[in-house]
Design an enzyme around this catalytic site. Structure first.
Site, PDB file in Angstrom:
ATOM      1  N   GLY A 174      23.269  35.701  41.920  1.00 27.91           N
ATOM      2  CA  GLY A 174      23.501  36.369  40.587  1.00 27.91           C
ATOM      3  C   GLY A 174      23.906  38.078  41.077  1.00 27.91           C
ATOM      4  O   GLY A 174      24.134  38.687  40.046  1.00 27.91           O
ATOM      5  N   PRO A 190      23.795  34.511  47.109  1.00 27.30           N
ATOM      6  CA  PRO A 190      25.072  35.184  46.553  1.00 27.30           C
ATOM      7  C   PRO A 190      26.200  34.252  46.818  1.00 27.30           C
ATOM      8  O   PRO A 190      26.504  33.651  47.816  1.00 27.30           O
ATOM      9  CB  PRO A 190      24.982  36.366  47.519  1.00 27.30           C
ATOM     10  CG  PRO A 190      24.571  35.989  49.139  1.00 27.30           C
ATOM     11  CD  PRO A 190      23.572  35.057  48.649  1.00 27.30           C
ATOM     12  N   CYS A 202      49.492  27.405  26.133  1.00 30.93           N
ATOM     13  CA  CYS A 202      49.521  27.436  24.518  1.00 30.93           C
ATOM     14  C   CYS A 202      48.326  27.773  23.957  1.00 30.93           C
ATOM     15  O   CYS A 202      47.616  26.740  23.114  1.00 30.93           O
ATOM     16  CB  CYS A 202      50.159  25.881  24.295  1.00 30.93           C
ATOM     17  SG  CYS A 202      51.506  25.524  24.975  1.00 30.93           S
TER      18      CYS A 202
HETATM   19  C1  LIG Z   1      25.622  30.214  40.520  1.00 34.12           C
HETATM   20  C2  LIG Z   1      24.370  30.140  41.334  1.00 34.12           C
HETATM   21  C3  LIG Z   1      24.261  30.997  42.336  1.00 34.12           C
HETATM   22  C4  LIG Z   1      25.427  31.896  42.725  1.00 34.12           C
HETATM   23  O1  LIG Z   1      25.474  32.779  41.592  1.00 34.12           O
HETATM   24  P1  LIG Z   1      26.495  34.382  41.740  1.00 34.12           P
HETATM   25  O2  LIG Z   1      26.484  34.652  40.476  1.00 34.12           O
HETATM   26  O3  LIG Z   1      27.800  33.557  42.135  1.00 34.12           O
HETATM   27  O4  LIG Z   1      25.868  35.004  43.018  1.00 34.12           O
HETATM   28  C5  LIG Z   1      23.330  30.781  43.115  1.00 34.12           C
HETATM   29  N1  LIG Z   1      22.147  29.787  43.131  1.00 34.12           N
HETATM   30  C6  LIG Z   1      22.297  29.140  41.801  1.00 34.12           C
HETATM   31  C7  LIG Z   1      21.048  28.234  41.531  1.00 34.12           C
HETATM   32  C8  LIG Z   1      23.331  29.204  40.982  1.00 34.12           C
HETATM   33  O5  LIG Z   1      23.438  28.214  39.821  1.00 34.12           O
END
Ligand SMILES: *Cc1c(COP(=O)(O)O)cnc(C)c1O
Length: 463
Positions: free
Chosen positions: A278, A321, A391
């Site tokens: 995240g 990440p 569209c």
């Molecule tokens: C989506 C996700 C990530 C990666 O998220 P990013 O925003 O791309 O870093 C990591 N771990 C889990 C469990 C996720 O669902």
């Protein structure tokens, strides 16, 4: 969430019906290094990526085209690896952001592990020769076939997400005489996006086991009781596009409290804690992501403090990440097809792609940076909206941007930071064949995923 949709300042309703004025036009020509891949340059006015000019890329591979700066991706992977290496922490690249065989190989070569969340992602990783022991398998509804394959190939960590899955996994592992290592995914009630996070008591979402309801405690009990499933730790993922670590702090505190409870109740000290992904990136120059080193120091510090306070040994940390590695390395090239001035409002610049190759704007109201890529222009800035050819009136790639007023059919434009969640979320809406994905490096472009053709689409239509 788009800051245009929720402007912080006063609205300019009489000037722009829905939006704040976009950024000043200094990035008409300038390539802001916060947004563009490391190798992006202007050479004689043309955008050059990995030493390859936009016009040459378009001529060789066609448009719309996903371009991936291999050096940029690898450097970001290495930065994360290095930042977390002191603590011997694991860095898993979240493959859902962008996964091809080549990307999986880069991830492995740079010393990272890999997260997958479907049988398809697992298949790509295995086809690339990614070591199964370095793969983490996610998913809130893994099928029997997916779990069986994960066990058979020896996936390193399975992140369990439901009581049904615990039963299924125990049965499948017992049948095979195997004991897979698992993490229990917990929801901490913390949800983080950009600079804000919400810490609530209830967890109204499909992922994981809630700490607040006791579901997480029950899941831990059941996994500990299961003979063919080995509990090695907990997993917590709090959101996406996060720019500070305050949300992680609250989540870590709650998870550590839970580790203490588990220890008190069962005597078990869980050795691993995965804090998820995240971590944010810059889509526009105003976005200010933290450096991997800062993130590592902060996250490790938080967990260390919490564990010391609780008198628990420091667990081995993992992070995941996805966007932070793939996002900034990717650029989408489009060719302009039509330029339509909507008198007194803005100019619509239509390109040969759209929501089928980038759904993020329509889905999340995401912002992007876009420049004229094939040439320089001295024309004054013109308030524009970059739209696709689908569209749907919501088929918008960039809501508000300035392009030179002489932008015309045949020009190439480039949208920055499209490496994550664009190719991986692409669709065939309106039966548009999906774009090719090419890697650029040292003046050479190489196809990683070839462009779909109408024959590809028709091959699946067997009616
Ligand atoms: C989506 C996700 C990530 C990666 O998220 P990013 O925003 O791309 O870093 C990591 N771990 C889990 C469990 C996720 O669902």
């Amino acid at each position: 969430m788009s800051r245009y949709a929720h402007p912080a300042g006063p609205r300019h309703a009489d000037v722009l019906p829905e939006d704040n004025p976009p950024r000043p036009p200094h990035d008409l020509i300038e390539l802001d290094p916060r947004v563009w891949p490391a190798t992006a340059r202007r050479v004689d006015g043309e955008l050059v990526l990995g030493g390859v000019g936009a016009s040459a890329l378009a001529a060789e591979h066609g448009t719309a085209l996903y371009v991936l700066d291999e050096d940029d991706f690898r450097a970001r992977a290495r930065d994360y690896r290095t930042a977390f290496s002191d603590a011997d922490a694991d860095v898993y690249y979240a493959g859902k952001a962008l996964l091809t065989k080549a990307v999986a190989r880069w991830v492995h070569e740079e010393g990272l592990k890999l997260d997958v969340c479907s049988g398809g992602e697992l298949a790509v990783a295995l086809a690339a020769g990614f070591p199964a022991a370095h793969i983490g398998m996610h998913g809130n509804n893994k099928s029997e076939a997916e779990l069986a394959r994960a066990i058979d190939v020896g996936v390193g960590r399975i992140i369990v997400d439901s009581f049904d899955e615990i039963e299924r996994l125990e049965r499948l592992a017992a049948e095979r005489g195997r004991v897979p290592d698992v993490l229990v995914r917990v929801t901490t009630g913390v949800e983080a996006h950009t600079h804000e996070f919400v810490a609530t008591a209830h967890d109204d979402q499909k992922f994981g086991f809630a700490l607040s309801t006791g579901a997480a405690a029950e899941a831990v009990r059941r996994v500990l009781a299961a003979e063919h499933v080995n509990l090695v730790g907990l997993h917590s993922h709090i959101g996406s596009q996060i720019f500070d670590t305050a949300g992680f702090e609250v989540a870590a505190r709650r998870v550590t409290a839970f580790l203490t409870t588990i220890h008190a109740e069962t005597g078990v000290v869980l050795p691993e804690l995965d804090l998820g992904g995240g971590l944010g990136i810059a889509y526009v120059p105003d976005d200010a992501p933290l450096a991997p080193k800062t993130i590592a120091e902060s996250l490790l510090g938080i967990v260390r403090r919490e564990c010391e306070a609780a008198d628990l040994p420091m667990p081995r940390i993992a992070v995941e990440p996805g966007r932070a590695l793939a996002g900034p390395a990717g650029v989408t090239l489009y060719r302009v097809g039509t330029v339509k001035d909507v008198e007194g409002i803005r100019t619509y610049v239509s390109v040969d792609g759209g929501m089928s190759d980038n759904i993020r704007t329509a889905l999340y109201g995401s912002e992007y940076t876009c420049v004229l890529a094939s040439r320089a222009s001295d024309a004054p800035p013109m308030l524009s909206r970059l739209v696709g050819k689908h569209c749907e009136s919501g088929d918008i790639i960039v809501h508000d941007l300035y392009l030179p007023a002489d932008v015309r059919p045949g020009d190439l434009v480039a949208v920055a930071a499209t490496g994550a969640y664009c190719h991986s979320m692409a669709s065939n809406y309106n039966h548009l064949p999906r774009p090719a994905l090419v890697a650029v490096r040292g003046g050479v472009s190489r196809t990683l995923v070839r462009r779909e053709t109408e024959e590809d689409l028709l091959r699946l239509d067997v009616g």
